[in-house]
Every structure is written in structure tokens, then in C-alpha cells.
Design an enzyme around this catalytic site. Structure first.
Site, PDB file in Angstrom:
ATOM      1  N   LYS A   1       0.053   4.231  -0.256  1.00  0.00           N
ATOM      2  CA  LYS A   1      -0.616   5.402   0.342  1.00  0.00           C
ATOM      3  C   LYS A   1      -0.411   6.625  -0.565  1.00  0.00           C
ATOM      4  O   LYS A   1      -0.323   6.477  -1.771  1.00  0.00           O
ATOM      5  CB  LYS A   1      -0.122   5.623   1.777  1.00  0.00           C
ATOM      6  CG  LYS A   1      -0.246   4.346   2.616  1.00  0.00           C
ATOM      7  CD  LYS A   1      -0.056   4.566   4.077  1.00  0.00           C
ATOM      8  CE  LYS A   1      -0.204   3.236   4.812  1.00  0.00           C
ATOM      9  NZ  LYS A   1      -0.143   3.360   6.263  1.00  0.00           N
TER      10      LYS A   1
ATOM     11  N   GLY B   1       2.622   2.348  10.704  1.00  0.00           N
ATOM     12  CA  GLY B   1       3.569   3.435  10.484  1.00  0.00           C
ATOM     13  C   GLY B   1       4.297   3.887  11.735  1.00  0.00           C
ATOM     14  O   GLY B   1       4.922   4.944  11.753  1.00  0.00           O
TER      15      GLY B   1
ATOM     16  N   ASN C   1       0.866  -1.184   0.000  1.00  0.00           N
ATOM     17  CA  ASN C   1       0.000   0.000   0.000  1.00  0.00           C
ATOM     18  C   ASN C   1       0.899   1.229   0.000  1.00  0.00           C
ATOM     19  O   ASN C   1       1.483   1.571   1.022  1.00  0.00           O
ATOM     20  CB  ASN C   1      -0.880  -0.056   1.267  1.00  0.00           C
ATOM     21  CG  ASN C   1      -1.707   1.204   1.459  1.00  0.00           C
ATOM     22  OD1 ASN C   1      -1.806   2.038   0.551  1.00  0.00           O
ATOM     23  ND2 ASN C   1      -2.303   1.324   2.637  1.00  0.00           N
TER      24      ASN C   1
ATOM     25  N   HIS D   1      -9.575   1.132   4.937  1.00  0.00           N
ATOM     26  CA  HIS D   1      -8.300   1.334   5.648  1.00  0.00           C
ATOM     27  C   HIS D   1      -8.535   2.294   6.812  1.00  0.00           C
ATOM     28  O   HIS D   1      -9.339   3.228   6.704  1.00  0.00           O
ATOM     29  CB  HIS D   1      -7.243   1.890   4.681  1.00  0.00           C
ATOM     30  CG  HIS D   1      -5.869   1.879   5.278  1.00  0.00           C
ATOM     31  ND1 HIS D   1      -5.458   2.828   6.187  1.00  0.00           N
ATOM     32  CD2 HIS D   1      -4.838   1.026   5.130  1.00  0.00           C
ATOM     33  CE1 HIS D   1      -4.211   2.551   6.564  1.00  0.00           C
ATOM     34  NE2 HIS D   1      -3.807   1.463   5.932  1.00  0.00           N
TER      35      HIS D   1
ATOM     36  N   GLU E   1      -5.316  -4.789  10.840  1.00  0.00           N
ATOM     37  CA  GLU E   1      -4.269  -3.779  11.031  1.00  0.00           C
ATOM     38  C   GLU E   1      -4.537  -3.004  12.318  1.00  0.00           C
ATOM     39  O   GLU E   1      -5.326  -2.038  12.319  1.00  0.00           O
ATOM     40  CB  GLU E   1      -4.259  -2.797   9.859  1.00  0.00           C
ATOM     41  CG  GLU E   1      -3.988  -3.439   8.518  1.00  0.00           C
ATOM     42  CD  GLU E   1      -3.441  -2.436   7.516  1.00  0.00           C
ATOM     43  OE1 GLU E   1      -2.318  -2.651   7.049  1.00  0.00           O
ATOM     44  OE2 GLU E   1      -4.105  -1.424   7.247  1.00  0.00           O
TER      45      GLU E   1
ATOM     46  N   SER F   1       3.483  -2.054  10.320  1.00  0.00           N
ATOM     47  CA  SER F   1       4.941  -2.103  10.472  1.00  0.00           C
ATOM     48  C   SER F   1       5.557  -3.455  10.112  1.00  0.00           C
ATOM     49  O   SER F   1       6.526  -3.888  10.742  1.00  0.00           O
ATOM     50  CB  SER F   1       5.355  -1.668  11.883  1.00  0.00           C
ATOM     51  OG  SER F   1       4.941  -0.328  12.124  1.00  0.00           O
TER      52      SER F   1
ATOM     53  N   GLU G   1      -6.950   4.697   7.835  1.00  0.00           N
ATOM     54  CA  GLU G   1      -6.738   6.121   7.502  1.00  0.00           C
ATOM     55  C   GLU G   1      -7.961   6.704   6.805  1.00  0.00           C
ATOM     56  O   GLU G   1      -8.251   7.897   6.938  1.00  0.00           O
ATOM     57  CB  GLU G   1      -5.458   6.266   6.660  1.00  0.00           C
ATOM     58  CG  GLU G   1      -4.222   6.064   7.538  1.00  0.00           C
ATOM     59  CD  GLU G   1      -2.988   5.534   6.828  1.00  0.00           C
ATOM     60  OE1 GLU G   1      -2.938   5.566   5.584  1.00  0.00           O
ATOM     61  OE2 GLU G   1      -2.071   5.060   7.539  1.00  0.00           O
TER      62      GLU G   1
HETATM   63  P1  PGA Z   1       2.865   0.332   7.589  1.00  0.00           P
HETATM   64  O1  PGA Z   1       1.381   0.532   7.000  1.00  0.00           O
HETATM   65  O2  PGA Z   1       3.383  -0.959   7.035  1.00  0.00           O
HETATM   66  O3  PGA Z   1       3.627   1.531   7.110  1.00  0.00           O
HETATM   67  O4  PGA Z   1       2.722   0.275   9.082  1.00  0.00           O
HETATM   68  C1  PGA Z   1       0.502  -0.553   6.855  1.00  0.00           C
HETATM   69  C2  PGA Z   1      -0.808  -0.089   6.302  1.00  0.00           C
HETATM   70  O5  PGA Z   1      -1.311   0.954   6.750  1.00  0.00           O
HETATM   71  O6  PGA Z   1      -1.391  -0.726   5.406  1.00  0.00           O
END
Ligand code: PGA
Length: 246
Positions: A10, A167, A8, A91, A161, A206, A93
């Protein structure tokens, strides 16, 4: 079940960054898992031209409607037309910054299927919810609300997640991941019955080369949804190489 490792990107990536996608291609014939890259919508058509079918592509979100007066939005049909085979919906976010509800996420999953896309439906608890012992209940509720009854292994993957691990460099422990995936499997069986057995449950938060092997080896981890570490081909390839061989 083959694992799915999805990247992803983003809101990252300009045309020049498609070199990272190009760099994945030589390793794809030997990959033990399914691989998908979800670049920003602006890059999707160019990414499809570069991937030439060697790497599957996905969108990061879609509107529930196929077309219409929805300024700034992108439909599942448009993603499919641009070369996507997958789309991430719900997601955290999107849920957090765009106020998406479970019902909206469910409608987006339906839109994905209507367009012939595989939906990656995201769920996961916040840090406060985990600290107050609500993680299991939150995920249960999100499955009830965001996963339509037509979901099966052919059209859907679930991405667990935990928001506090996205992140942040903090990963859930292997015990926590295994326990939560067991719980989610139970919720899927309760909601969808036996056909839910084919639905892969991805872990996200992560995931990086250093922890991918132990996470991907866990029972009922059907793959990974990778954010930051999917931006560089070298890191993403190391995660792909850690997928289960069977
Ligand atoms: P990350 O993000 O691997 O940077 O923690 C995962 C995600 O939000 O899909």
C-alpha cells in the site's frame, strides 16, 4: 496449482524499507508457493534491482491507457518496464477512495495483459452488504463487471477481500472463506467456462502468521493477498511458509 502469496505494501515504504525485500531472498528457492511483493510505484525500480529476479514484483494499480496526458497516473507498461510481473487492480481502497467502477477495473485488467502483467483482480463486499445478506450477489456482480472474458489462469488471479476484514484484524471465519471461494469459483465457471479452472482465488483481509496456515489449507484458496503483515519480512516469510506444499 501453486499458491500465490502476494504482499501489498500500500502507501508504505521508503528506500530503507527495501531491506525487508532483501531479507526475503534467501528463503525463496525453498518456497512452496509463488511470491510477489507489490511496493509503492516509487520503489519499484529500486526493488527490482534488489530482488534481482529472486522475488517477483507487482504494482498496486495501473491506468488503462499505455501513455498520455494523465497526470500522476502510472501505466501497466511503466510497471512492466520498472520490473513488475504482476499488478493489483480494483483493490477496495481504489474502488472506495478513487471511485473506481467495475468497468474501469476491467479496463485495467486488459491493460495489465497488454503489458504482459499478471492481473490480480480484487473483489469483496462491505460489512453492511454482508450483514444484509448481499455478499454473494455483490461478488457475483463484481466478477461479471470486473473480470474480462479473456481472463484465464495464465493471466489472472482473483483476490477475494471482504472489506470489513481489511486492516481491521477481523478475519472471515474459515467456513465463510471456504463458502465464498466456492461461490466465486461457480461465478467464474459461469462467466468464463472451463478455462476458469486455472484461475487462483486468493483470500485477503488480515492474513497474518497466526491464521495463514488454516486459511491456506482451505479448499480452493489459491493463495493470499497480504497487506499489513507483508511489511515485515519475518511475518511475510511465516505466511509464505504456511502455503500448501502440493
Ligand atoms: P491487510 O490488507 O492484510 O492489512 O488486511 C489486505 C489488503 O488490503 O490487500
Amino acid at each position: 496449482m501453486r499458491q500465490l502469496v502476494a504482499g501489498n505494501w500500500k502507501m508504505n515504504g521508503l528506500g530503507a524499507d527495501l531491506a525487508e525485500l532483501e531479507a526475503l531472498k534467501p528463503a525463496m528457492p525453498g518456497a512452496a508457493c509463488e511470491v510477489a511483493v507489490c511496493p509503492p510505484a516509487t520503489l519499484l525500480a529500486r526493488a527490482a534491482w534488489i530482488a534481482k529476479g529472486a522475488v517477483a514484483l507487482g504494482g498496486q494499480d495501473c491506468h488503462a491507457e499505455a501513455a498520455g496526458a494523465f497526470t500522476g497516473d502510472v501505466s501497466a507498461e511503466m510497471l512492466k518496464d520498472a520490473g513488475a510481473a504482476y499488478v493489483i487492480v480494483g483493490h477496495s481502497e481504489r474502488r472506495q477512495y478513487h471511485g473506481e467502477t467495475d468497468a474501469q477495473v476491467a479496463a485495467k485488467a486488459q491493460a495489465a495483459w497488454r503489458a504482459g502483467l499478471h492481473a490480480i483482480i480484487c473483489i469483496g463486499e462491505s460489512e453492511a452488504q454482508r450483514d444484509s445478506g448481499q455478499a454473494s450477489e455483490i461478488c457475483h456482480r463484481q466478477i461479471e463487471g470486473s473480470v474480462p472474458l479473456e481472463a484465464d489462469g495464465a493471466n489472472t488471479a482473483i483476490a477475494y477481500e471482504p472489506i470489513w476484514a481489511i486492516g481491521t484484524g477481523k478475519t472471515a471465519t474459515c467456513d465463510d472463506i471456504a463458502a465464498m471461494h466456492r461461490h466465486i469459483r461457480g461465478c467464474l465457471v459461469e462467466r468464463l467456462g472451463p478455462k476458469s479452472a486455472g484461475i487462483r482465488i486468493l483470500y485477503g483481509g488480515s492474513v497474518k502468521p497466526a491464521n495463514a496456515a488454516e486459511i491456506l489449507a482451505l479448499d480452493d484458496v489459491g493463495g493470499a493477498l497480504v497487506g499489513g503483515a507483508s511489511l515485515k519480512a519475518q511475518d511475510f516469510l511465516a505466511i509464505i511458509a504456511a502455503a500448501r506444499k502440493t
